[in-house]
Design an enzyme around this catalytic site. Sequence first.
Site, PDB file in Angstrom:
ATOM      1  CG  ASP A 114      42.279 -32.717  -1.969  1.00 22.36           C
ATOM      2  OD1 ASP A 114      42.426 -32.931  -3.180  1.00 22.36           O
ATOM      3  OD2 ASP A 114      42.099 -33.617  -1.131  1.00 22.36           O
ATOM      4  CG  ASP A 160      45.638 -29.727   2.690  1.00 19.66           C
ATOM      5  OD1 ASP A 160      45.441 -30.921   2.977  1.00 19.66           O
ATOM      6  OD2 ASP A 160      44.782 -29.011   2.153  1.00 19.66           O
TER       7      ASP A 160
END
Length: 366
Positions: free
Chosen positions: A29, A27
């Site tokens: 963010d 991922d």
Amino acid sequence: MSLGERVPLSAGCAQAPTAAHDVALLDLDGVVYVGPDAVPGVPEALAAARSAGMRLGFVTNNAARTPEEVAAHLTELGVPAAPDDVITSSQAAATVVAQRWGSGARVLPVGGPGVAAALRAAGLTVVERAEDAPVAVVQGYGREVGWAQLAEAVVAVRSGARHVATNTDATIPSPRGPLPGNGAMVGVVAAVTGQEPLVTGKPDPAMHAECVRRTGARTPLVVGDRLDTDIEGARRAGAASLLVLTGVTGPAELLAADPGRRPDLLAHDCAGLLTPHPQVLAEGQGWRCGAWWARSGSGGLVLGHAAEGTPPGGEASGDGLDGLRALCVAAWAAAPGHASAPSVEAADEEARRVLQEWGLAAGRHP
């Protein structure tokens, strides 16, 4: 490790994950960067992971930017990436819409430039108004989303368009703390129209499956900061997972995680790819990880630190998270079929110190 055979976190990883897994599906963010800046030390950790032979793929629910823009940003931060290394939730939504309504279908985008770009790349026709009769409204994150776009989406959905959300993350991490995410804006449209959206991003396994297809991963490891998207998405895709604490999930949320949202490994940040992870071993009526133990008490859980000279249970990690690992396994073993948020007591001053550091209640055990 075969998922589901043991309490999550208990098995650890005897090797560094770079040796046990061929691809890390990261991922972005809250994992690689927060806001515009890299998480401190992460570019160096990912470079070391690549040097050890691990390949990297980037899987983001943030739909605002195109894969080209995301790859350029990563490269600027010291994490070299190509557009094909990036899977966005806008791409997932565009694929779903194209499969359901066919090439050339009219779609109204709501969000940043990445939403419309993904729709066009999938062969769909982008329209700007509800009066253009779109078959779907695809809503993704965008900093400039305001009343006018939300109103257009509402009119289109009430006129028969299918509401498709790239994701429903309620928040996004930032240097100033959590800020409203796409889910908050999706909630506005859903509340006004009374229509639940079709959600295409994580935790739907399609995004991780696409990244696995592109990389040819055989033993992927999903690395994320969110339990409800990254970790649940990993479990639904049949992949192992590593939770990092650089984003939205903290110790309290981790302890109360639903069964399908419990990670296999835990680390402060992506440097956790580079070192082995200790086992959490059953011991008497409780669990031990390194020099830390946790067990059920009269009012919840009790955490303690072994006295000097006490033989530790298993190898210690040295990352300061062994107590949290023991505490999580104790909580999850006591509640295998449902989420729980137990109160925690400290058996000694060292346990009290770390519980306060983790933002957990730290009453003193008698």
